[in-house]
Design a protein around this motif. Structure first.
Motif, PDB file in Angstrom:
ATOM      1  N   PRO A  82      56.464  37.281  40.850  1.00  0.00           N
ATOM      2  CA  PRO A  82      55.123  37.045  41.179  1.00  0.00           C
ATOM      3  C   PRO A  82      54.649  35.564  41.126  1.00  0.00           C
ATOM      4  O   PRO A  82      53.640  35.212  42.319  1.00  0.00           O
ATOM      5  CB  PRO A  82      54.216  37.873  40.356  1.00  0.00           C
ATOM      6  CG  PRO A  82      55.397  38.990  39.818  1.00  0.00           C
ATOM      7  CD  PRO A  82      56.614  38.153  39.589  1.00  0.00           C
ATOM      8  N   VAL A  91      54.356  36.593  50.713  1.00  0.00           N
ATOM      9  CA  VAL A  91      54.087  37.992  50.617  1.00  0.00           C
ATOM     10  C   VAL A  91      55.084  38.625  50.252  1.00  0.00           C
ATOM     11  O   VAL A  91      56.192  38.376  50.536  1.00  0.00           O
ATOM     12  CB  VAL A  91      53.039  38.369  51.815  1.00  0.00           C
ATOM     13  CG1 VAL A  91      52.017  37.782  52.319  1.00  0.00           C
ATOM     14  CG2 VAL A  91      54.036  38.666  53.052  1.00  0.00           C
ATOM     15  N   SER A  92      54.707  39.786  49.556  1.00  0.00           N
ATOM     16  CA  SER A  92      56.037  40.912  49.065  1.00  0.00           C
ATOM     17  C   SER A  92      55.555  42.185  49.729  1.00  0.00           C
ATOM     18  O   SER A  92      54.490  42.562  50.325  1.00  0.00           O
ATOM     19  CB  SER A  92      55.980  41.054  47.775  1.00  0.00           C
ATOM     20  OG  SER A  92      55.146  41.606  47.067  1.00  0.00           O
ATOM     21  N   ASP A  94      55.718  44.712  47.903  1.00  0.00           N
ATOM     22  CA  ASP A  94      55.159  45.166  46.662  1.00  0.00           C
ATOM     23  C   ASP A  94      56.380  46.449  46.027  1.00  0.00           C
ATOM     24  O   ASP A  94      55.561  47.580  45.647  1.00  0.00           O
ATOM     25  CB  ASP A  94      53.693  46.036  47.049  1.00  0.00           C
ATOM     26  CG  ASP A  94      52.982  46.247  45.633  1.00  0.00           C
ATOM     27  OD1 ASP A  94      53.455  45.654  44.555  1.00  0.00           O
ATOM     28  OD2 ASP A  94      52.268  47.386  45.646  1.00  0.00           O
ATOM     29  N   VAL A  95      57.457  46.012  46.299  1.00  0.00           N
ATOM     30  CA  VAL A  95      58.458  46.795  45.790  1.00  0.00           C
ATOM     31  C   VAL A  95      59.212  46.151  44.758  1.00  0.00           C
ATOM     32  O   VAL A  95      59.820  44.972  45.069  1.00  0.00           O
ATOM     33  CB  VAL A  95      59.496  47.418  46.950  1.00  0.00           C
ATOM     34  CG1 VAL A  95      60.771  48.312  46.471  1.00  0.00           C
ATOM     35  CG2 VAL A  95      59.010  48.234  48.174  1.00  0.00           C
ATOM     36  N   VAL A  96      59.359  46.715  43.474  1.00  0.00           N
ATOM     37  CA  VAL A  96      59.985  45.907  42.485  1.00  0.00           C
ATOM     38  C   VAL A  96      61.669  46.368  42.487  1.00  0.00           C
ATOM     39  O   VAL A  96      62.069  47.346  42.655  1.00  0.00           O
ATOM     40  CB  VAL A  96      59.490  46.538  41.036  1.00  0.00           C
ATOM     41  CG1 VAL A  96      60.330  45.778  39.965  1.00  0.00           C
ATOM     42  CG2 VAL A  96      58.120  46.106  40.917  1.00  0.00           C
ATOM     43  N   TYR A 205      60.825  40.530  43.448  1.00  0.00           N
ATOM     44  CA  TYR A 205      60.492  41.201  44.616  1.00  0.00           C
ATOM     45  C   TYR A 205      61.253  40.539  45.912  1.00  0.00           C
ATOM     46  O   TYR A 205      61.766  39.098  45.484  1.00  0.00           O
ATOM     47  CB  TYR A 205      58.897  40.955  45.125  1.00  0.00           C
ATOM     48  CG  TYR A 205      57.972  41.632  44.082  1.00  0.00           C
ATOM     49  CD1 TYR A 205      57.465  42.849  44.186  1.00  0.00           C
ATOM     50  CD2 TYR A 205      57.492  40.911  42.940  1.00  0.00           C
ATOM     51  CE1 TYR A 205      56.751  43.626  43.431  1.00  0.00           C
ATOM     52  CE2 TYR A 205      56.539  41.624  42.005  1.00  0.00           C
ATOM     53  CZ  TYR A 205      56.165  43.054  42.028  1.00  0.00           C
ATOM     54  OH  TYR A 205      55.359  43.672  41.348  1.00  0.00           O
ATOM     55  N   GLN A 213      54.526  39.725  57.582  1.00  0.00           N
ATOM     56  CA  GLN A 213      53.962  40.519  56.952  1.00  0.00           C
ATOM     57  C   GLN A 213      54.362  42.100  57.267  1.00  0.00           C
ATOM     58  O   GLN A 213      54.490  42.995  56.551  1.00  0.00           O
ATOM     59  CB  GLN A 213      52.643  40.586  56.832  1.00  0.00           C
ATOM     60  CG  GLN A 213      51.872  39.220  56.367  1.00  0.00           C
ATOM     61  CD  GLN A 213      50.393  39.313  55.879  1.00  0.00           C
ATOM     62  OE1 GLN A 213      50.050  40.386  55.550  1.00  0.00           O
ATOM     63  NE2 GLN A 213      49.975  38.331  56.095  1.00  0.00           N
ATOM     64  N   ALA A 220      59.473  48.065  52.507  1.00  0.00           N
ATOM     65  CA  ALA A 220      58.738  49.070  51.874  1.00  0.00           C
ATOM     66  C   ALA A 220      59.063  50.263  52.349  1.00  0.00           C
ATOM     67  O   ALA A 220      59.338  51.435  51.464  1.00  0.00           O
ATOM     68  CB  ALA A 220      57.109  48.897  51.750  1.00  0.00           C
TER      69      ALA A 220
END
Length: 263
Positions: A82, A91-92, A94-96, A205, A213, A220
């Motif tokens: 992060p 940007v990610s 948001d998936v670990v 990530y 994006q 995701a």
């Protein structure tokens, strides 16, 4: 006019999917291995492929990968923390994709242990990989001590392990699974000793540039599809245990050239 617009949108969509998404990383096996192996590589590739989007993986040093992403010469970088994403304004999805930890390894006959930053004050020299994010406290300690060694090049962790065995360092710091895997490739596992972990594990990530994006959203969505059809768990099961020494023959052959340096 409406039919023409629909056709143009369809052609644009086909072109977007025909152009491979360029994703870079250094080798960080078993997370990211050569020959498109490693569970983060496989999950990322399949997440896009299941949506008919081609992916091209590029192996370059971590620090350079960040620069190339900033310059929009590539579309994403694997296994970012992060803080690395925030510092570079990426940007990610948001998936670990797993967790990283600062694990310490010494020679097998050492008595040193590392559980707090202050423990480093009593060691001879700590070695890390240049450009990696080790957290605020550890980064500050490493930068404040001129004796810290920052390895770079095509196989910096392998060189740190070899230098440790030769007595150049007293401790090396990296992810436990990656150190143990690389040591096994060098046939040096028996000479290393786990000496502790400082700090809590941090999530990893896939980082994208601001212009990508839409690809982050696609990633995701692809991971969700893989979880729904069971393929996600199947890939994870492959990497439940560390690979045997002969698992990545290409990586072993490349690392083997360093072994004469031990004589």
């Amino acid at each position: 006019m409406k039919k023409y617009l629909s056709l143009m949108l369809l052609l644009a969509s086909i072109h977007a999917h025909a152009t491979p998404i360029r994703i870079a990383s250094d080798i960080w096996c078993p997370y990211i291995c050569e020959n498109h192996q490693g569970y983060i590589v496989e999950l990322t590739q399949r997440a896009f492929e299941i949506q008919n989007q081609k992916v091209e993986f590029i192996t370059i040093p971590y620090k350079r990968a960040l620069v190339e992403l900033q310059r929009n010469n590539i579309d994403a970088v694997l296994a970012l923390t992060p803080s690395a994403i925030a510092a570079n304004k990426f940007v990610s999805a948001d998936v670990v994709f797993g967790y990283n930890s600062n694990d310490f390894y010494t020679l097998v006959d050492s008595q040193e242990s590392f559980n707090h930053i202050s423990d480093l004050n009593f060691t001879q020299q700590a070695a890390v990989v240049s450009g990696y994010d080790y957290g605020i406290e550890l980064d500050a300690w490493l930068n404040a001590h001129p004796n810290s060694y920052f390895a770079s090049g095509s196989d910096p962790l392998a060189m740190n392990i070899i230098r440790l065995v030769k007595g150049r360092h007293s401790v090396i710091i990296d992810n436990k699974s990656v150190i143990e895997y690389t040591a096994s490739q060098l046939n040096l596992s028996q000479q290393l000793r786990y000496a502790g972990t400082i700090g809590k594990p941090v999530p990893l990530y896939v980082g994208f540039s601001q212009q990508n994006q839409a690809n982050a959203v696609m990633l995701a969505n692809g991971i969700k599809l893989l979880k729904d059809n069971g393929e996600y768990q199947s890939i994870m099961n492959k990497y439940k245990l560390l690979p045997e020494v002969g698992y990545d023959k290409a990586h072993y052959k490349r690392l083997h050239k360093f072994l004469p340096a031990l004589n």
